[in-house]
Scaffold this motif. Structure first.
Motif, short mmCIF file in Angstrom:
data_model
loop_
_atom_site.label_atom_id
_atom_site.label_comp_id
_atom_site.label_asym_id
_atom_site.label_seq_id
_atom_site.Cartn_x
_atom_site.Cartn_y
_atom_site.Cartn_z
N GLN A 1 93.34 -40.81 57.92
CA GLN A 1 93.76 -41.89 58.81
C GLN A 1 95.26 -42.14 58.74
OE1 GLN A 1 91.28 -45.44 58.69
NE2 GLN A 1 89.53 -44.25 57.97
N ASN A 2 95.83 -41.89 57.56
CA ASN A 2 97.26 -42.11 57.39
C ASN A 2 97.85 -40.98 56.53
OD1 ASN A 2 99.86 -42.97 57.02
ND2 ASN A 2 99.34 -44.74 55.74
N PRO A 3 98.36 -39.93 57.15
CA PRO A 3 98.87 -38.77 56.40
C PRO A 3 100.03 -39.11 55.46
CG PRO A 3 98.59 -38.22 58.72
CD PRO A 3 98.43 -39.71 58.61
N GLU A 4 100.65 -40.28 55.63
CA GLU A 4 101.76 -40.67 54.75
C GLU A 4 101.31 -41.62 53.65
OE1 GLU A 4 105.05 -42.08 57.01
OE2 GLU A 4 105.24 -40.23 58.17
N ASP A 5 100.01 -41.71 53.45
CA ASP A 5 99.47 -42.53 52.36
C ASP A 5 99.58 -41.73 51.06
OD1 ASP A 5 98.09 -44.09 50.58
OD2 ASP A 5 96.23 -44.17 51.73
N TYR A 6 100.77 -41.78 50.45
CA TYR A 6 101.03 -40.93 49.29
C TYR A 6 100.27 -41.39 48.04
CZ TYR A 6 104.72 -38.95 52.19
OH TYR A 6 105.41 -38.34 53.20
N ALA A 7 99.93 -42.67 47.99
CA ALA A 7 99.12 -43.15 46.86
C ALA A 7 97.77 -42.43 46.85
CB ALA A 7 98.92 -44.66 46.95
N SER A 8 97.17 -42.28 48.04
CA SER A 8 95.90 -41.56 48.14
C SER A 8 96.07 -40.08 47.84
CB SER A 8 95.30 -41.73 49.54
OG SER A 8 94.84 -43.06 49.73
N LEU A 9 97.21 -39.53 48.26
CA LEU A 9 97.48 -38.11 47.98
C LEU A 9 97.55 -37.87 46.46
CD1 LEU A 9 98.16 -35.27 48.95
CD2 LEU A 9 100.56 -35.97 49.14
N TYR A 10 98.26 -38.75 45.77
CA TYR A 10 98.34 -38.64 44.30
C TYR A 10 96.94 -38.76 43.68
CZ TYR A 10 103.46 -38.85 43.87
OH TYR A 10 104.80 -38.57 43.91
N ASN A 11 96.14 -39.70 44.21
CA ASN A 11 94.80 -39.90 43.65
C ASN A 11 93.89 -38.69 43.89
OD1 ASN A 11 95.05 -42.45 42.46
ND2 ASN A 11 94.76 -43.49 44.42
N ILE A 12 94.05 -38.05 45.02
CA ILE A 12 93.26 -36.85 45.33
C ILE A 12 93.59 -35.76 44.30
CG2 ILE A 12 92.98 -34.93 46.97
CD1 ILE A 12 93.53 -37.12 49.20
N ILE A 13 94.88 -35.55 44.05
CA ILE A 13 95.28 -34.50 43.10
C ILE A 13 94.86 -34.88 41.68
CG2 ILE A 13 97.23 -33.18 42.20
CD1 ILE A 13 96.43 -32.68 45.18
N TYR A 14 94.91 -36.17 41.36
CA TYR A 14 94.42 -36.63 40.06
C TYR A 14 92.96 -36.24 39.87
CZ TYR A 14 92.75 -39.89 36.48
OH TYR A 14 92.15 -40.44 35.37
N CYS A 15 92.17 -36.41 40.91
CA CYS A 15 90.74 -36.04 40.84
C CYS A 15 90.56 -34.53 40.68
CB CYS A 15 90.00 -36.53 42.08
SG CYS A 15 89.89 -38.33 42.22
N PHE A 16 91.32 -33.75 41.45
CA PHE A 16 91.26 -32.30 41.30
C PHE A 16 91.62 -31.90 39.86
CE2 PHE A 16 91.89 -31.65 46.06
CZ PHE A 16 90.70 -30.97 46.24
N ASP A 17 92.67 -32.54 39.33
CA ASP A 17 93.11 -32.22 37.96
C ASP A 17 92.01 -32.51 36.95
OD1 ASP A 17 95.58 -31.39 38.83
OD2 ASP A 17 96.63 -33.23 38.30
N PHE A 18 91.38 -33.68 37.11
CA PHE A 18 90.35 -34.07 36.16
C PHE A 18 89.14 -33.14 36.24
CE2 PHE A 18 89.56 -37.50 33.19
CZ PHE A 18 88.21 -37.34 32.92
#
Length: 461
Positions: free
Chosen positions: A162-179
């Motif tokens: 919905q918002n491609p510039e939502d960088y907080a969500s982008l960081y959270n997505i990568i955090y989940c991938f990392d975990f």
């Protein structure tokens, strides 16, 4: 600086409200003005003033749902959950389709660690909301509380859609991938995202980190370069690029990147420390020393800084200076295990055996149960003529390292020295059973015991 008409109006309302508080003259504000005033105070952590505004607002607008929702927010903040729930129930009867009521209800359930229930309530809010981005973000956070990283990731992905510039969500997505240890999946996701958003420095930075994790340093370097092209003030990209260049042994280039960060923002202890290490690798000892000094000056609590400067002098064989700096570190943080381990090793080098033993003992007291620490302390206690203390230390070690030949051979030798033949024979037999090749310990540390007839008879069996 120019203010928009709305900002100017809010500023006037705030000034008018604060003037009213000083004079005790009750002035009228419409409900939107009260909402903006309360929002301002909550954003600035002024809870007491927010509560005053809520009370006065509800006195003037007793039916305002939004003001009541602010009141609920305060109840939740102050952990008065029962009052919050009661007021929410009243509001739900009046406005059953108000999504904010569900959000506050979920907030309360989350505070009560009822995360599954909170998610169920938020799912209902999704059906009522026009803009669901924030709701998906809240749901994602609830899944994080439950360690459901796959579902959390999917929720944050919906936010990003919905918002491609939502960088907080982008960081959270990568955090989940990392975990989830899904590095390949993270790379695939970021690559697709960058196809649509090629100048997103955050995504390039995160892609570089994934390649770094895979030890694909050339691709990582390329990703960090693109992050810098997208934003040449992005400090994190320069730092990560510097780390890659260190791995590639390109120390001068690494120094250049770390140095750029010092001009973009206040010097960070991490950058100063890495520059110091790079100069040390290049043999620029004076420069390395200077940057290590700057590191501990910038952040006296950074253990890596003190450890770096201590090891720097240890490598040069200047153990007196190394001891001076590790003592300074201990004076700042006496609970740091790494400091005490270095303290023990340096004192051992200087043949200060009592201080070396004290260092190992303190490390153990602070929870460092590495086998080497127990063994070094036992050997020092033996040298100091304290065999009883050495045996007690090794018995404690055996609790963490059962069936360990290094521990058992030492116990055998010590008990033979203490003329406790039965215990000595018991531990010697154990040691031979666990690993007979470690008999060299007895030969080196207890030569007289090793040559005794009793030991010879046990060894021959």
């Amino acid at each position: 600086m120019e203010f928009s008409q709305e900002e100017e109006h809010n500023k006037i309302s705030l000034t008018k409200f604060e003037s009213m508080l000083k004079t005790n003259n009750i002035l009228f504000f419409d409900s939107n003005e009260f909402e903006n005033i309360i929002h301002h105070y909550l954003n600035n952590g002024k809870v007491a003033l927010a509560k005053k505004a809520i009370k006065l607002g509800l006195d003037q607008h007793p039916t305002s749902t939004n003001l009541k929702l602010f009141k609920i927010e305060i109840f939740v903040f102050e952990n008065e959950l029962e009052k919050a729930n009661d007021l929410l129930d009243q509001l739900h009867l009046i406005e059953p389709s108000n999504e904010e009521i569900y959000i506050q209800k979920a907030n309360i359930l989350s505070k009560e660690d009822k995360h599954d229930e909170a998610i169920n309530v938020l799912q209902k809010a999704l059906d009522l909301a026009d803009d669901t981005s924030d709701l998906h973000s809240i749901i994602g956070m609830e899944y994080l509380f439950l360690d459901r990283f796959d579902l959390a990731r999917d929720s944050f992905m919906r936010c990003l859609e919905q918002n491609p510039e939502d960088y907080a969500s982008l960081y959270n997505i990568i955090y989940c991938f990392d975990f989830l240890n899904e590095t390949e999946e993270a790379i695939s996701f970021l690559t697709k995202y960058l196809d649509k958003n090629p100048y997103c420095e955050v995504a390039w930075h995160q892609l570089g980190r994934q390649y770094f994790e895979q030890k694909d340093f050339e691709k990582a370097l390329s990703a960090f370069d693109f992050a810098i092209i997208s934003d040449d003030t992005f400090v994190g990209a320069y730092i990560e690029k510097g780390k890659v260049l260190e791995k590639l042994k390109e120390y001068n280039e690494a120094i250049e990147n770390y140095t750029i960060t010092l001009s973009l923002e206040d010097p960070t202890s991490f950058a100063l420390l890495r520059i110091g290490h790079c100069h040390e690798k290049l043999g620029n000892n004076e420069l390395a020393q200077n940057y290590f000094y700057q590191t501990v000056h910038e952040d006296p609590l950074l253990d890596k800084g003190w450890i770096a400067i201590t090891k720097f002098y240890s490598k040069q064989g200047n153990y007196q200076k190394a001891l001076y700096y590790i003592n300074k570190a201990i004076n700042i943080d006496s609970e740091n295990v790494l400091y005490w381990k270095l303290y023990a090793k340096i004192n051992h080098r200087l043949n200060f055996l009592e201080e070396a033993e004290r260092g190992h003992k303190r490390a153990i007291e602070l929870g460092n149960y590495e086998l080497e620490t127990w063994l070094m302390r036992a050997d020092l206690l033996k040298q100091l003529g304290e065999p009883e203390a050495a045996t007690l230390n090794l018995i404690q070690a055996a609790e963490f390292y059962p069936e360990n030949a290094e521990v058992e051979f030492r116990l055998a030798g010590l008990y033979f020295q203490l003329f406790e033949q039965e215990k000595a024979s018991y531990h010697l037999k154990n040691a031979m059973r666990f690993d007979a090749e470690h008999i060299i310990i007895l030969e080196e540390l207890f030569p007289q015991v090793y040559e005794s007839l009793l030991v010879k008879s046990v060894i021959k069996r």
